[in-house]
Design an enzyme around this catalytic site. Structure first.
Site, PDB file in Angstrom:
ATOM      1  N   LYS A   1       0.820  -1.214   0.000  1.00 31.57           N
ATOM      2  CA  LYS A   1       0.000   0.000   0.000  1.00 31.57           C
ATOM      3  C   LYS A   1       0.860   1.274   0.000  1.00 31.57           C
ATOM      4  CE  LYS A   1      -4.154  -1.832   0.125  1.00 31.57           C
ATOM      5  NZ  LYS A   1      -3.881  -3.253  -0.096  1.00 31.57           N
TER       6      LYS A   1
HETATM    7  C1  LIG Z   1     -10.130  -2.766  -1.938  1.00 30.91           C
HETATM    8  C2  LIG Z   1      -9.577  -3.453  -0.727  1.00 30.91           C
HETATM    9  N1  LIG Z   1     -10.401  -3.719   0.292  1.00 30.91           N
HETATM   10  C3  LIG Z   1      -9.959  -4.317   1.401  1.00 30.91           C
HETATM   11  C4  LIG Z   1      -8.652  -4.693   1.556  1.00 30.91           C
HETATM   12  C5  LIG Z   1      -8.249  -5.428   2.793  1.00 30.91           C
HETATM   13  O1  LIG Z   1      -7.168  -4.886   3.459  1.00 30.91           O
HETATM   14  P1  LIG Z   1      -6.216  -5.832   4.364  1.00 30.91           P
HETATM   15  O2  LIG Z   1      -5.464  -6.715   3.453  1.00 30.91           O
HETATM   16  O3  LIG Z   1      -5.357  -4.873   5.108  1.00 30.91           O
HETATM   17  O4  LIG Z   1      -7.108  -6.599   5.287  1.00 30.91           O
HETATM   18  C6  LIG Z   1      -7.737  -4.420   0.520  1.00 30.91           C
HETATM   19  C7  LIG Z   1      -6.325  -4.778   0.663  1.00 30.91           C
HETATM   20  O5  LIG Z   1      -5.677  -5.358  -0.142  1.00 30.91           O
HETATM   21  C8  LIG Z   1      -8.214  -3.802  -0.666  1.00 30.91           C
HETATM   22  O6  LIG Z   1      -7.395  -3.575  -1.698  1.00 30.91           O
END
Ligand SMILES: Cc1ncc(COP(=O)(O)O)c(C=O)c1O
Length: 376
Positions: A188
């Site tokens: 990210k």
């Molecule tokens: C659009 C979207 N939603 C939710 C998430 C979930 O985040 P995390 O991987 O930190 O749980 C991500 C992460 O890749 C994402 O790109």
């Protein structure tokens, strides 16, 4: 790193790469020396600085974007049997979190240009059971929140990919007052390895989230005193140290991604049938996260990914349509043809190597190999 391809040594370009510097090392070491590895002073400091940076009122740091989405949905009252309207073109977490609360993700098709959920399709999907909307700012491009807000339903924004995105009035994605959720996974814009944050303008929601991420213990309650159901969704002070160091360099890191996106746009312009990420329009500004292209319909996406890999260029299909994943098909009987725009885009999309320190030469090489694979 180098790899051998047909006898020639070529540079292996990574798909993503975080920038970590001496600031991170210093801050992490300070936490280690302090002995307060979690629920220490950096948690509140990171939350405040993160919210401040966006112009949001409150921030709640959590262990992942998924955890933040889960808590935010609970906070707007989503529960058993409710429906939550969301995008089928997203990372699977944005639909999964709805299921965590035994509610049903109802998909609405996407806009072919922005790739965000189409507000008209959302309006058509509203029923008396709709408890919330969960729009996703896909690939960092701001969703049409004004149109979605006009539907008058509670909103949880999935801003996991949209740090740095802004609207025409200068308001940052995440500062409109709804619950907006960011993610800090290693690829990210800002990373704490794993992590996330929720922003909100609602003090009661801030209080609830602070408690629920810590097993239902409010910050003013004693050790092992818990007055509601909660989870372990805490973000450690070690992670907050990484986050604080990166917040200080966020402008540079975002500018680095925007620069690389500009280089790609130049290098890949004019290839027939190849769709590039939509340029900023109507005053909206993308917070660059990934560089995803849709391949010409004349080419098979998986063949292109394989051919690029043979040339030491990693790429990946991004995103597959959620409703066509086996779990969602089996649970909800989804089938091809339900969300045609999403399905067309998903079948053609690949993410190319993309990180803020990518050189012009690296971009040229990726673009050159892609042109050659596509025969253009
Ligand atoms: C659009 C979207 N939603 C939710 C998430 C979930 O985040 P995390 O991987 O930190 O749980 C991500 C992460 O890749 C994402 O790109």
């Amino acid at each position: 790193m180098t790899g051998l391809v047909t006898g020639t040594s070529v540079e292996q370009i990574p798909l993503a790469r975080p920038i970590l510097g001496p600031e991170e090392e210093e801050r992490v070491l300070a936490v280690l020396r302090s002995g307060q590895l979690s629920l220490g002073p950096l948690l509140g400091e990171f939350e405040r600085r993160f919210a401040e940076r966006l112009g949001a009122v409150h921030g709640v740091a959590v262990s992942s974007g998924t955890a933040g989405l889960h808590l935010a949905l609970r906070a707007v009252g989503v529960s058993d049997g409710d429906e939550v309207i969301t995008s089928p073109f997203s990372f699977v977490a944005s639909a999964n979190v709805v299921l965590y609360e035994r509610a049903r993700p109802v998909f609405a098709d996407i806009d072919p240009v922005t790739l965000n959920v189409d507000p008209e399709a959302v309006a058509a999907a509203v029923t008396p059971r709709t408890a919330a909307l969960l729009p996703v700012h896909v690939f960092g491009y701001p969703a049409d929140m004004e149109a979605l807000e006009a539907l008058g339903l509670p909103i949880v924004e999935d801003a996991c990919e949209a740090l740095g995105a802004t609207y025409a009035d200068g308001v940052a994605v995440g500062a409109r007052g709804h619950q907006a959720v960011f993610a800090f996974y290693a690829n990210k814009q800002l990373t704490t390895g794993e992590g996330g944050a929720v922003t909100t303008s609602d003090a009661a929601i801030k209080e609830r989230l602070d408690s629920e991420r810590n097993q239902g213990r409010a910050p003013d309650m004693g050790w092992l005193d818990h007055d509601r159901l909660g989870f372990n969704y805490r973000l450690s002070d070690i992670a907050c140290a990484l986050g604080l160091a990166q917040l200080e360099r966020l402008d540079d890191m975002l500018a680095g991604r925007a620069r690389v996106a500009g280089l790609y746009r130049e290098a890949l312009g004019g290839i027939e049938g190849l769709d590039l990420p939509c340029p900023d329009a109507c005053g909206n500004r993308r917070g660059w996260f990934v560089f995803v292209v849709q391949l010409p319909r004349s080419h098979d996406r998986d063949d292109v990914v394989r051919a690029l890999a043979e040339r030491s260029i990693p790429s990946k299909p991004y995103f597959p349509a959620i409703h066509l994943m086996s779990f969602y098909r089996e649970q909800f009987g989804h089938r091809e043809g339900q969300f045609p725009v999403c399905e067309d885009v998903a079948a053609r999309s690949i993410a190319l190597p993309f990180f803020p320190t990518m050189t012009e030469g690296q971009v040229q090489r990726v673009a050159g190999e892609l042109r050659s694979v596509l025969g253009r």
